[in-house]
Write a protein that holds these residues in place. Sequence first.
Motif, PDB file in Angstrom:
ATOM      1  N   ALA A 512       0.843  -1.189   0.000  1.00 25.80           N
ATOM      2  CA  ALA A 512       0.000   0.000   0.000  1.00 25.80           C
ATOM      3  C   ALA A 512       0.881   1.242   0.000  1.00 25.80           C
ATOM      4  O   ALA A 512       1.830   1.344   0.783  1.00 25.80           O
ATOM      5  CB  ALA A 512      -0.926   0.011   1.221  1.00 25.80           C
ATOM      6  N   VAL A 513       0.560   2.166  -0.916  1.00 27.61           N
ATOM      7  CA  VAL A 513       1.263   3.440  -0.992  1.00 27.61           C
ATOM      8  C   VAL A 513       0.307   4.521  -0.504  1.00 27.61           C
ATOM      9  O   VAL A 513      -0.762   4.729  -1.122  1.00 27.61           O
ATOM     10  CB  VAL A 513       1.745   3.732  -2.419  1.00 27.61           C
ATOM     11  N   ASP A 514       0.674   5.202   0.592  1.00 31.53           N
ATOM     12  CA  ASP A 514      -0.169   6.243   1.174  1.00 31.53           C
ATOM     13  C   ASP A 514       0.501   7.597   0.946  1.00 31.53           C
ATOM     14  O   ASP A 514       1.697   7.774   1.246  1.00 31.53           O
ATOM     15  CB  ASP A 514      -0.361   6.014   2.675  1.00 31.53           C
ATOM     16  N   VAL A 515      -0.245   8.569   0.395  1.00 35.03           N
ATOM     17  CA  VAL A 515       0.277   9.888   0.068  1.00 35.03           C
ATOM     18  C   VAL A 515      -0.473  10.915   0.905  1.00 35.03           C
ATOM     19  O   VAL A 515      -1.715  10.874   0.982  1.00 35.03           O
ATOM     20  CB  VAL A 515       0.127  10.203  -1.429  1.00 35.03           C
ATOM     21  N   ALA A 516       0.265  11.858   1.530  1.00 35.39           N
ATOM     22  CA  ALA A 516      -0.371  12.890   2.362  1.00 35.39           C
ATOM     23  C   ALA A 516       0.490  14.141   2.341  1.00 35.39           C
ATOM     24  O   ALA A 516       1.691  14.105   1.996  1.00 35.39           O
ATOM     25  CB  ALA A 516      -0.563  12.392   3.788  1.00 35.39           C
ATOM     26  N   ARG A 517      -0.147  15.247   2.690  1.00 30.68           N
ATOM     27  CA  ARG A 517       0.553  16.527   2.871  1.00 30.68           C
ATOM     28  C   ARG A 517       0.507  16.896   4.354  1.00 30.68           C
ATOM     29  O   ARG A 517      -0.529  16.753   4.994  1.00 30.68           O
ATOM     30  CB  ARG A 517      -0.100  17.633   2.046  1.00 30.68           C
ATOM     31  N   GLU A 518       1.600  17.447   4.863  1.00 33.12           N
ATOM     32  CA  GLU A 518       1.675  17.898   6.241  1.00 33.12           C
ATOM     33  C   GLU A 518       2.160  19.340   6.255  1.00 33.12           C
ATOM     34  O   GLU A 518       3.035  19.716   5.475  1.00 33.12           O
ATOM     35  CB  GLU A 518       2.626  17.022   7.068  1.00 33.12           C
ATOM     36  N   GLY A 519       1.625  20.131   7.184  1.00 35.40           N
ATOM     37  CA  GLY A 519       2.011  21.525   7.264  1.00 35.40           C
ATOM     38  C   GLY A 519       1.197  22.383   6.334  1.00 35.40           C
ATOM     39  O   GLY A 519       0.204  21.933   5.724  1.00 35.40           O
ATOM     40  N   ALA A 521       1.354  25.538   3.191  1.00 39.49           N
ATOM     41  CA  ALA A 521       2.203  26.158   2.175  1.00 39.49           C
ATOM     42  C   ALA A 521       2.658  27.535   2.660  1.00 39.49           C
ATOM     43  O   ALA A 521       1.921  28.241   3.355  1.00 39.49           O
ATOM     44  CB  ALA A 521       1.430  26.270   0.855  1.00 39.49           C
ATOM     45  N   PRO A 522       3.882  27.936   2.306  1.00 39.79           N
ATOM     46  CA  PRO A 522       4.819  27.220   1.419  1.00 39.79           C
ATOM     47  C   PRO A 522       5.773  26.286   2.167  1.00 39.79           C
ATOM     48  O   PRO A 522       6.769  25.863   1.607  1.00 39.79           O
ATOM     49  CB  PRO A 522       5.606  28.362   0.789  1.00 39.79           C
ATOM     50  N   ALA A 523       5.494  25.994   3.444  1.00 46.16           N
ATOM     51  CA  ALA A 523       6.388  25.130   4.225  1.00 46.16           C
ATOM     52  C   ALA A 523       5.762  23.764   4.441  1.00 46.16           C
ATOM     53  O   ALA A 523       5.954  23.149   5.482  1.00 46.16           O
ATOM     54  CB  ALA A 523       6.718  25.788   5.564  1.00 46.16           C
ATOM     55  N   ASP A 524       4.979  23.265   3.485  1.00 44.15           N
ATOM     56  CA  ASP A 524       4.351  21.961   3.641  1.00 44.15           C
ATOM     57  C   ASP A 524       5.276  20.865   3.146  1.00 44.15           C
ATOM     58  O   ASP A 524       6.274  21.115   2.462  1.00 44.15           O
ATOM     59  CB  ASP A 524       3.010  21.934   2.906  1.00 44.15           C
ATOM     60  N   TRP A 525       4.908  19.624   3.493  1.00 46.13           N
ATOM     61  CA  TRP A 525       5.737  18.465   3.184  1.00 46.13           C
ATOM     62  C   TRP A 525       4.872  17.407   2.500  1.00 46.13           C
ATOM     63  O   TRP A 525       3.682  17.258   2.800  1.00 46.13           O
ATOM     64  CB  TRP A 525       6.335  17.869   4.459  1.00 46.13           C
ATOM     65  N   ILE A 526       5.517  16.654   1.613  1.00 45.39           N
ATOM     66  CA  ILE A 526       4.888  15.503   0.975  1.00 45.39           C
ATOM     67  C   ILE A 526       5.411  14.259   1.686  1.00 45.39           C
ATOM     68  O   ILE A 526       6.633  14.050   1.766  1.00 45.39           O
ATOM     69  CB  ILE A 526       5.188  15.433  -0.529  1.00 45.39           C
ATOM     70  N   VAL A 527       4.482  13.447   2.191  1.00 49.30           N
ATOM     71  CA  VAL A 527       4.846  12.245   2.938  1.00 49.30           C
ATOM     72  C   VAL A 527       4.281  11.044   2.193  1.00 49.30           C
ATOM     73  O   VAL A 527       3.060  10.945   1.987  1.00 49.30           O
ATOM     74  CB  VAL A 527       4.295  12.295   4.375  1.00 49.30           C
ATOM     75  N   LEU A 528       5.165  10.131   1.758  1.00 49.34           N
ATOM     76  CA  LEU A 528       4.775   8.902   1.070  1.00 49.34           C
ATOM     77  C   LEU A 528       5.198   7.729   1.936  1.00 49.34           C
ATOM     78  O   LEU A 528       6.393   7.561   2.247  1.00 49.34           O
ATOM     79  CB  LEU A 528       5.430   8.793  -0.313  1.00 49.34           C
ATOM     80  N   ARG A 529       4.204   6.896   2.299  1.00 49.72           N
ATOM     81  CA  ARG A 529       4.457   5.723   3.133  1.00 49.72           C
ATOM     82  C   ARG A 529       4.197   4.480   2.289  1.00 49.72           C
ATOM     83  O   ARG A 529       3.100   4.301   1.749  1.00 49.72           O
ATOM     84  CB  ARG A 529       3.570   5.723   4.362  1.00 49.72           C
ATOM     85  N   VAL A 530       5.214   3.638   2.180  1.00 50.58           N
ATOM     86  CA  VAL A 530       5.119   2.383   1.430  1.00 50.58           C
ATOM     87  C   VAL A 530       5.064   1.255   2.443  1.00 50.58           C
ATOM     88  O   VAL A 530       6.066   0.959   3.122  1.00 50.58           O
ATOM     89  CB  VAL A 530       6.307   2.218   0.460  1.00 50.58           C
ATOM     90  N   LYS A 531       3.897   0.661   2.573  1.00 50.26           N
ATOM     91  CA  LYS A 531       3.671  -0.387   3.576  1.00 50.26           C
ATOM     92  C   LYS A 531       3.526  -1.730   2.875  1.00 50.26           C
ATOM     93  O   LYS A 531       2.772  -1.868   1.892  1.00 50.26           O
ATOM     94  CB  LYS A 531       2.413  -0.066   4.369  1.00 50.26           C
ATOM     95  N   ASP A 532       4.263  -2.735   3.390  1.00 51.51           N
ATOM     96  CA  ASP A 532       4.178  -4.076   2.806  1.00 51.51           C
ATOM     97  C   ASP A 532       3.945  -5.098   3.903  1.00 51.51           C
ATOM     98  O   ASP A 532       4.084  -4.788   5.102  1.00 51.51           O
ATOM     99  CB  ASP A 532       5.452  -4.409   2.009  1.00 51.51           C
ATOM    100  N   THR A 533       3.601  -6.298   3.499  1.00 52.33           N
ATOM    101  CA  THR A 533       3.375  -7.412   4.446  1.00 52.33           C
ATOM    102  C   THR A 533       4.430  -8.481   4.242  1.00 52.33           C
ATOM    103  O   THR A 533       4.159  -9.685   4.382  1.00 52.33           O
ATOM    104  CB  THR A 533       1.976  -7.994   4.231  1.00 52.33           C
ATOM    105  N   GLY A 534       5.669  -8.034   3.914  1.00 52.27           N
ATOM    106  CA  GLY A 534       6.736  -8.971   3.582  1.00 52.27           C
ATOM    107  C   GLY A 534       7.428  -9.544   4.802  1.00 52.27           C
ATOM    108  O   GLY A 534       6.858  -9.680   5.889  1.00 52.27           O
ATOM    109  N   ILE A 535       8.717  -9.837   4.608  1.00 50.32           N
ATOM    110  CA  ILE A 535       9.476 -10.573   5.629  1.00 50.32           C
ATOM    111  C   ILE A 535       9.811  -9.706   6.847  1.00 50.32           C
ATOM    112  O   ILE A 535      10.105 -10.224   7.925  1.00 50.32           O
ATOM    113  CB  ILE A 535      10.766 -11.146   5.009  1.00 50.32           C
ATOM    114  N   GLY A 536       9.806  -8.385   6.703  1.00 47.23           N
ATOM    115  CA  GLY A 536      10.099  -7.510   7.830  1.00 47.23           C
ATOM    116  C   GLY A 536      11.581  -7.476   8.174  1.00 47.23           C
ATOM    117  O   GLY A 536      12.410  -8.196   7.589  1.00 47.23           O
ATOM    118  N   LEU A 537      11.904  -6.656   9.167  1.00 46.63           N
ATOM    119  CA  LEU A 537      13.300  -6.459   9.572  1.00 46.63           C
ATOM    120  C   LEU A 537      13.399  -6.430  11.083  1.00 46.63           C
ATOM    121  O   LEU A 537      12.524  -5.874  11.779  1.00 46.63           O
ATOM    122  CB  LEU A 537      13.845  -5.132   9.011  1.00 46.63           C
ATOM    123  N   SER A 538      14.458  -7.023  11.605  1.00 45.41           N
ATOM    124  CA  SER A 538      14.722  -6.931  13.039  1.00 45.41           C
ATOM    125  C   SER A 538      15.391  -5.588  13.334  1.00 45.41           C
ATOM    126  O   SER A 538      15.811  -4.860  12.428  1.00 45.41           O
ATOM    127  CB  SER A 538      15.620  -8.086  13.482  1.00 45.41           C
TER     128      SER A 538
END
Length: 624
Positions: A512-519, A521-538
């Motif tokens: 899942a790719v989630d796109v959002a804006r925070e803050g 303008a003109p000091a806003d941010w683009i936040v993209l979160r790529v969430k997977d259900t894979g093997i994961g990391l320790s």
Amino acid sequence: MKRLFQESLLAQVLAVSVTLTTVTVAGLTVVFLVGYSQEFDRQLRSRAENMAGFLADQCQFAMLVGDRQELERIAASTVADNRALFVEMTDEQSGAPVLLTAAGFPRSAVPHRPQTGPGWAAGHSFIEITKVVAPVATAHLAWEDRPPAQVRLGVLRLGLSTDRQRAANVRIIWTTAVVALAGLIAVVLVLSAQLRMLLRPLRALTDFTRKVAAGDLRTRAAIQRPDEVGRLTQSFNQMLEALSATTVSRDYVDAIIDSTAESVMVIDRKGRIRTVNQATLDLLGYEGLELAKAPLEKICAAGTELSGSGIEVAYLRANGSAIPMLLSAAPMRAQDSGFQGAVWVAQDMTVQKEVERRLRQAKEAAEAATAAKGEFLANMTHELRTPLNAILGYSQLLQEVCQERSIEGVAPDLAKIERAGSILLHTVNQVLDYSKAEAGKVEIHPERFDFRSVIQDVLAAVGPQAARNRNQVSVSDRAAAGEIYTDLTRFRQSLMNLVANACKFTENGEIAVDVAREGHAPADWIVLRVKDTGIGLSREQQGKLFQAFAQADASTTRKYGGSGLGLAISRHMCRMMGGDISVESESGKGSIFTMRIPAHFKTCAPVVPKVLKPGSEELCPNCC
């Protein structure tokens, strides 16, 4: 004598006490003697008055009848008494006085006129009494209007000697004076003894305070008396105990300074050295008191106005050589007199400077080696891409020839060659990108674009890979606007690496790719979160995730392949655009990679790796 009187409390108190006692005794003695003299004169005159009255009564009849012989007899009997010096009886009828004097008292000494005060003549002191002789009044008859008048018969003059009484009076005066003097001396002696007893504990307390002033805080004053002085001594001992609990002696402080391994100097307000420890003397090559009261310029060119820590200065040795020192300087200030000087604590930096020099040389050598390595990688990847492109081109050409000529059995092998060459070319491109980024040759070219279309292109590009691993890819767009101002190529490359990694390490799962804006303008941010259900990391694997040429572990490398440069390059590119990439993961439960970049790229932003937060930077007025 004056100095003794000024410096001795005993002399002052004794002088004041003796003066007051002397004045008191003298005053009382004078008052007593004056009163006694007045009482003596009064008693003497009263005695003379009584005697004169007695003689007047005796001679009344003789004067009345004019018996001169009787008057002479009375006078002779009176003069026979050693108290009477002369007797003079004057009859009013005859007017001839009867005058008799005592033996040794000449007639010439008798005053011609009556006197009221004491008299002196022929070595005698006397008092004269004049008495008017009158008969006793007779009772008057009832029919008479007034009483009969008394008739004056004569005058009686009597002179009584006061020598004996005066001598007795003088004896009494001298006796009184002697007694008063003896009493005064006794009072002075007793007072002096009492004052000495009173001041003896004060002297002992004075000697005790001298010891305390010399730095001996362990001694205690002996309490000799239970009075005010004893309570004062007890209070002083209590104060000294409290002082000992909070204060150290000068010897103790000097011992601390001398035992300090660093160089310690105390400088007065005139820039002269007051105190140095042994470490300073050993370091500079001086002995004993050679630096005492010496000007600061003798060992250091810096002034006393230095204040703070971490100051680099140079000390001069006795032989003239310089020593690099790391100095901490603090001013000394008193509450009443203000600035008193400064305290310098310095450390020899010779070894540290040598280590810094060697580290600098090693750093320069490492940078040169890194530059050489980057240049080598860039050159090698460039050289590898030429034959790889040829291999890919010929494999594609052969596949087309086989299709045109219907040659069977060769096309699958040519497809494998093309796929292997593409993978190798992708790896070579990653190495080339990493070498450029490490060498600082990557430039950012910002432009305005719609990031939604870029996301769709990326998802379309990774679609075949997601299909091979049977993954489902979805997009959630919560951004209010779709345009951003940043580097399109670096943005696409970073997002591509994140989504491709999610598809690579996930099988039969969801991405899942989630796109959002925070803050705002003109000091806003683009936040993209790529969430997977894979093997994961320790947690341990997350620590080395963004390192170049590093993957989770050896098994991951064998199973999934790859060079381990994708995430390192993506994070580097995001940071060059002013953002960052972070990860949240748990082994066996999938991962969430968050790419956060500013919606408006700032050309003045430093191109260095650092973690940024939304709204943590102000916009540059020149470019934003």
